[in-house]
Design a protein around this motif. Structure first.
Motif, short mmCIF file in Angstrom:
data_model
loop_
_atom_site.label_atom_id
_atom_site.label_comp_id
_atom_site.label_asym_id
_atom_site.label_seq_id
_atom_site.Cartn_x
_atom_site.Cartn_y
_atom_site.Cartn_z
N ARG A 140 5.83 3.96 -19.92
CA ARG A 140 4.88 3.56 -18.87
C ARG A 140 5.14 2.11 -18.48
O ARG A 140 5.24 1.23 -19.30
CB ARG A 140 3.44 3.71 -19.35
N TRP A 141 5.24 1.89 -17.16
CA TRP A 141 5.31 0.56 -16.60
C TRP A 141 4.01 0.33 -15.83
O TRP A 141 3.69 1.08 -14.91
CB TRP A 141 6.50 0.41 -15.64
N ASP A 142 3.28 -0.69 -16.21
CA ASP A 142 2.00 -1.02 -15.58
C ASP A 142 2.15 -2.35 -14.86
O ASP A 142 2.25 -3.40 -15.48
CB ASP A 142 0.90 -1.09 -16.65
N ARG A 143 2.19 -2.32 -13.53
CA ARG A 143 2.38 -3.53 -12.73
C ARG A 143 1.10 -3.93 -11.99
O ARG A 143 1.15 -4.65 -11.01
CB ARG A 143 3.51 -3.33 -11.72
N ARG A 144 -0.07 -3.48 -12.49
CA ARG A 144 -1.33 -3.91 -11.89
C ARG A 144 -1.47 -5.41 -12.08
O ARG A 144 -1.35 -5.92 -13.19
CB ARG A 144 -2.52 -3.17 -12.52
N GLY A 145 -1.71 -6.11 -10.99
CA GLY A 145 -1.84 -7.57 -11.03
C GLY A 145 -0.51 -8.30 -11.13
O GLY A 145 -0.48 -9.51 -11.29
N LEU A 146 0.59 -7.56 -11.06
CA LEU A 146 1.93 -8.15 -11.17
C LEU A 146 2.77 -7.79 -9.95
O LEU A 146 2.44 -6.88 -9.20
CB LEU A 146 2.63 -7.63 -12.44
N GLY A 147 3.88 -8.48 -9.79
CA GLY A 147 4.81 -8.19 -8.70
C GLY A 147 5.68 -6.99 -9.02
O GLY A 147 5.54 -6.36 -10.08
N PRO A 148 6.61 -6.67 -8.13
CA PRO A 148 7.49 -5.51 -8.33
C PRO A 148 8.49 -5.76 -9.45
O PRO A 148 8.79 -6.90 -9.80
CB PRO A 148 8.20 -5.38 -6.98
N LEU A 149 9.03 -4.67 -9.99
CA LEU A 149 10.02 -4.76 -11.06
C LEU A 149 11.07 -3.67 -10.86
O LEU A 149 10.75 -2.49 -10.86
CB LEU A 149 9.37 -4.60 -12.43
N TRP A 150 12.32 -4.09 -10.68
CA TRP A 150 13.44 -3.15 -10.67
C TRP A 150 13.89 -2.93 -12.10
O TRP A 150 14.03 -3.88 -12.86
CB TRP A 150 14.61 -3.72 -9.86
N VAL A 151 14.14 -1.67 -12.46
CA VAL A 151 14.57 -1.31 -13.82
C VAL A 151 15.91 -0.58 -13.71
O VAL A 151 16.03 0.40 -12.98
CB VAL A 151 13.53 -0.40 -14.51
N ARG A 152 16.87 -1.07 -14.44
CA ARG A 152 18.21 -0.48 -14.43
C ARG A 152 18.23 0.80 -15.27
O ARG A 152 17.57 0.89 -16.31
CB ARG A 152 19.19 -1.49 -15.02
N ILE A 153 19.03 1.78 -14.83
CA ILE A 153 19.19 3.01 -15.60
C ILE A 153 20.68 3.24 -15.87
O ILE A 153 21.53 2.74 -15.14
CB ILE A 153 18.55 4.24 -14.91
N GLY A 154 20.97 4.00 -16.91
CA GLY A 154 22.35 4.31 -17.27
C GLY A 154 23.00 5.25 -16.28
O GLY A 154 22.33 5.96 -15.53
N SER A 155 24.32 5.28 -16.30
CA SER A 155 25.07 6.03 -15.29
C SER A 155 24.96 7.54 -15.42
O SER A 155 25.29 8.26 -14.49
CB SER A 155 26.54 5.62 -15.32
N SER A 156 24.50 8.05 -16.54
CA SER A 156 24.34 9.50 -16.67
C SER A 156 22.90 9.87 -17.01
O SER A 156 22.63 10.98 -17.45
CB SER A 156 25.29 10.05 -17.73
N ALA A 157 21.97 8.96 -16.78
CA ALA A 157 20.56 9.18 -17.12
C ALA A 157 19.92 10.21 -16.19
O ALA A 157 20.29 10.32 -15.02
CB ALA A 157 19.79 7.87 -17.05
N ARG A 158 18.95 10.94 -16.71
CA ARG A 158 18.15 11.88 -15.93
C ARG A 158 16.70 11.48 -16.12
O ARG A 158 16.11 11.74 -17.17
CB ARG A 158 18.36 13.33 -16.41
N TYR A 159 16.13 10.80 -15.13
CA TYR A 159 14.77 10.28 -15.23
C TYR A 159 13.84 11.08 -14.34
O TYR A 159 14.18 11.38 -13.20
CB TYR A 159 14.73 8.82 -14.80
N THR A 160 12.66 11.39 -14.86
CA THR A 160 11.66 12.14 -14.11
C THR A 160 10.36 11.36 -14.08
O THR A 160 9.83 10.99 -15.13
CB THR A 160 11.41 13.52 -14.75
#
Length: 156
Positions: free
Chosen positions: A129-149
């Motif tokens: 879980r990423w909670d950015r309430r009260g915070l700015g945006p955040l880019w998160v890097r993922i691996g080259s063969s990752a499967r994210y849902t």
């Protein structure tokens, strides 16, 4: 004797698990969409249950960091802006969409958690879980063969 054998087996399994986990967290160099010619050949993001679009990028700006807090990624990444028709770009996925639907996003290198939002992402090894309430945006890097849902995405 049985207790010693059991302990040795548990320690062996723990070491194997730690090795696999370490290999999964080693940063992979971002792949070029030009080298990825079919869906699911690289990192994939699927917005399964987001009540807000999920931003993705088909590039990353360096090999050192795992996240970047800003609205856009630094050049050369995102030098082509927000488009599905080019490399070094970003786009968004609405609920039910996958990055594998877009040629230049067959290999996604990052996703963005928008400011004021909560995003739950299943990586195949659990949900983060990423909670950015009260915070700015955040880019998160993922691996080259990752499967994210995306399993939950709500903006306030």
């Amino acid at each position: 004797m049985i207790r010693h054998a059991l302990r040795r087996r548990v320690l062996g399994l723990a070491a194997a698990f730690a090795t696999v986990l370490a290999l999964l967290t080693v940063p992979a160099a971002p792949a070029s969409a030009g080298e990825c010619y079919q869906p699911y050949c690289g990192g994939v993001v699927y917005n399964a249950n987001g009540n807000a679009p999920v931003d993705i990028a088909n590039c990353w700006f360096n090999d050192l960091s795992w996240s970047y807090a800003d609205y856009n990624l630094p050049k050369p990444c995102m030098e082509n802006g927000w488009t599905t028709g080019n490399k070094n770009a970003a786009w968004w996925l609405n609920r039910g969409e996958t990055s594998a639907n877009y040629y230049y996003f067959y290999d996604v290198d990052a996703f963005r958690v928008r400011p004021g939002c909560i995003l739950d992402m299943n990586t195949g090894f659990g949900t983060t879980r990423w909670d950015r309430r009260g915070l700015g945006p955040l880019w998160v890097r993922i691996g080259s063969s990752a499967r994210y849902t995306v399993t939950y995405h709500q903006c306030f």
